[in-house]
Scaffold this active site. Structure first.
Site, short mmCIF file in Angstrom:
data_model
loop_
_atom_site.label_atom_id
_atom_site.label_comp_id
_atom_site.label_asym_id
_atom_site.label_seq_id
_atom_site.Cartn_x
_atom_site.Cartn_y
_atom_site.Cartn_z
N HIS A 202 38.55 49.54 44.76
CA HIS A 202 39.19 48.22 44.66
C HIS A 202 39.85 47.94 43.31
O HIS A 202 40.59 46.98 43.18
CB HIS A 202 38.17 47.11 44.95
CG HIS A 202 37.21 46.90 43.83
ND1 HIS A 202 36.06 47.61 43.71
CD2 HIS A 202 37.25 46.07 42.76
CE1 HIS A 202 35.42 47.24 42.61
NE2 HIS A 202 36.11 46.32 42.02
C1 UD1 Z 1 37.21 41.27 40.65
C2 UD1 Z 1 37.02 41.69 39.19
C3 UD1 Z 1 36.53 43.12 39.12
C4 UD1 Z 1 35.28 43.29 39.95
C5 UD1 Z 1 35.55 42.81 41.36
C6 UD1 Z 1 34.32 42.94 42.23
C7 UD1 Z 1 38.60 40.57 37.64
C8 UD1 Z 1 39.76 40.79 36.76
N1 UD1 Z 1 38.28 41.62 38.44
O1 UD1 Z 1 38.22 42.09 41.20
O2 UD1 Z 1 36.25 43.44 37.78
O3 UD1 Z 1 34.90 44.65 39.96
O4 UD1 Z 1 35.98 41.45 41.33
O5 UD1 Z 1 34.66 42.84 43.57
O6 UD1 Z 1 37.99 39.53 37.61
N2 UD1 Z 1 40.42 38.57 47.87
C9 UD1 Z 1 40.12 38.08 49.12
N3 UD1 Z 1 38.94 37.39 49.26
C10 UD1 Z 1 38.09 37.16 48.24
C11 UD1 Z 1 38.44 37.66 46.96
C12 UD1 Z 1 39.59 38.37 46.79
O7 UD1 Z 1 40.85 38.27 50.07
O8 UD1 Z 1 37.03 36.53 48.46
C13 UD1 Z 1 41.67 39.39 47.70
C14 UD1 Z 1 42.88 38.58 47.35
O9 UD1 Z 1 43.98 39.18 47.96
C15 UD1 Z 1 42.96 38.73 45.84
C16 UD1 Z 1 42.47 40.14 45.65
O10 UD1 Z 1 41.47 40.31 46.65
O11 UD1 Z 1 44.24 38.52 45.34
C17 UD1 Z 1 41.88 40.41 44.30
O12 UD1 Z 1 40.82 39.48 44.01
P1 UD1 Z 1 40.49 39.09 42.49
O13 UD1 Z 1 39.45 38.05 42.47
O14 UD1 Z 1 41.73 38.84 41.75
O15 UD1 Z 1 39.90 40.43 41.87
P2 UD1 Z 1 39.01 41.61 42.50
O16 UD1 Z 1 39.91 42.73 42.87
O17 UD1 Z 1 38.07 41.10 43.53
#
Ligand code: UD1
Length: 356
Positions: A202
């Site tokens: 991820h």
């Molecule tokens: C975040 C952390 C990462 C950690 C990870 C654990 C940062 C910079 N990164 O990454 O260090 O390892 O969490 O999982 O904080 N999304 C959903 N549903 C959710 C959450 C996210 O659909 O509940 C999707 C969205 O498209 C979003 C993307 O995932 O844009 C990325 O989510 P984001 O919270 O930006 O970062 P993670 O990749 O989850």
């Protein structure tokens, strides 16, 4: 006050919440809402017995600035409402940095759990978050000796303390529960025990660039055993956007698992393939070989002890998956499963309302 927002932070929160309550202190939990899917959030509160959050900021997804800023914009009111003796932030996400910055600006003492980890890769958002948070914090709670050395070399030795790794606390408890109930393979009937790899991918560095994601997916599709990708929403979204199928060759995608099922899935696997920090360590603690799809790791002990191999190119990934079994070890670089008690005791001693 604990501020959490993303999946690995809920795992770390569980033993801290239990220790704070056991010691008779008041604990306010703030959920930023960075992770909002039930499988990335609610199931962890349920399965790990974490009390419901006292405040929920509901920030959701966004660019780094939007997400971090949305948390900052709401934290002033939350801090003024609860007036905590200490704000505890966890790990290295945007929620960590935003909460730390809000708290220092309003002069609430900040403790950082999982302080001192470094990848030395300045392109990673997690690296900015952890470095900035350590330097904002009044108390750096380090999981390992290596982390303590990093903090010392950045001039933070006096405010740092080695407490061990709180993920180890949870893992041992959940592992014992899983084994007591038979340790069932959650993919029973579909993938036999010892006959598949459990995978998660991820990180931005592996998912944001379509060429890189295609390379990783291709490598996994050529594995010698089925690769069960427990697909985080980020990897699903990016794969779909760029037309990269997550079902091809040996590779197959499933929904993310709740924590006890994840531990059962790792225990029943032939190995783990991941770019997650937590999972590298969980694999090591369960003594399951791990292949880490990155150039560097913060958990260097897992590599030094032979249970984790860094594999970035497709050839490296293939070679790592088929390597011989690691040498057994009884090394315990992540502590004895009582890090949360040590962390809470240190917070109370140094930052509690009666602390000097
Ligand atoms: C975040 C952390 C990462 C950690 C990870 C654990 C940062 C910079 N990164 O990454 O260090 O390892 O969490 O999982 O904080 N999304 C959903 N549903 C959710 C959450 C996210 O659909 O509940 C999707 C969205 O498209 C979003 C993307 O995932 O844009 C990325 O989510 P984001 O919270 O930006 O970062 P993670 O990749 O989850």
């Amino acid at each position: 006050m604990s501020v959490v927002g993303a999946r690995p932070q809920f795992v770390k929160l569980a033993p801290i919440a239990h220790s704070i309550t056991e010691l008779g202190h008041e604990h306010v939990i703030v959920h930023t809402g960075q992770h909002y899917d039930p499988m990335l959030s609610d199931v962890f509160f349920r399965d790990l017995g974490i009390p419901a959050p006292d405040a929920h900021l509901g920030v959701g997804s966004g660019t780094h600035g939007v997400q971090t800023g949305a948390i900052l914009a709401q934290m002033d009111e939350v801090l003024e409402r609860f007036r905590p003796d200490c704000v505890l932030v966890y790990g290295d996400t945007n929620s960590t940095l935003a909460a730390a910055v809000s708290a220092v600006k309003l002069h609430f003492p900040v403790a950082h759990l999982e302080a001192g980890l470094r990848s030395f890769n300045r392109a990673m958002p997690e690296e900015h978050n952890r470095v900035l948070t350590d330097h904002a914090a009044d108390l750096c709670l380090a999981p390992t000796e290596v982390a303590m050395r990093h903090l010392a070399s950045e001039g933070l030795a006096e405010r740092s303390m080695l407490v061990g790794d709180v993920m180890t606390d949870v893992l041992y408890q959940v592992r014992d529960r899983v084994l007591e109930t038979g340790g069932a393979n959650p993919f029973d009937g579909e993938f036999e025990s010892g006959g598949y790899y459990a995978a998660t991918i991820h990180r931005a560095e592996n998912t944001d660039d379509p060429e890189r994601l295609r390379e990783v997916v291709d490598a996994l599709s050529q594995a010698d055993k089925p690769v069960v990708l427990l697909a985080h929403p980020r990897v699903r979204a990016k794969a779909e956007a760029h037309g990269i199928p997550l079902e091809q060759g040996a590779l197959t995608a499933r929904e993310p698992l709740a924590y006890p099922q994840l531990i059962a899935a790792v225990l029943a696997s032939a190995g783990v393939v991941t770019d997650s920090g937590g999972l590298q360590k969980e694999a090591f603690l369960l003594r399951v070989p791990c292949t880490t799809v990155r150039r560097e790791t913060e958990w260097v002990e897992t590599v030094e002890l032979g249970w984790n191999v860094l594999a970035n190119t497709p050839d490296e990934i293939t070679a790592a998956l088929t390597r011989p079994s690691p040498e057994p070890t009884d090394a315990a670089p992540y502590g004895d499963g009582r890090a949360a008690q040590a962390a809470v005791a240190e917070i109370v001693a140094r930052l509690g309302s009666n602390a000097g």
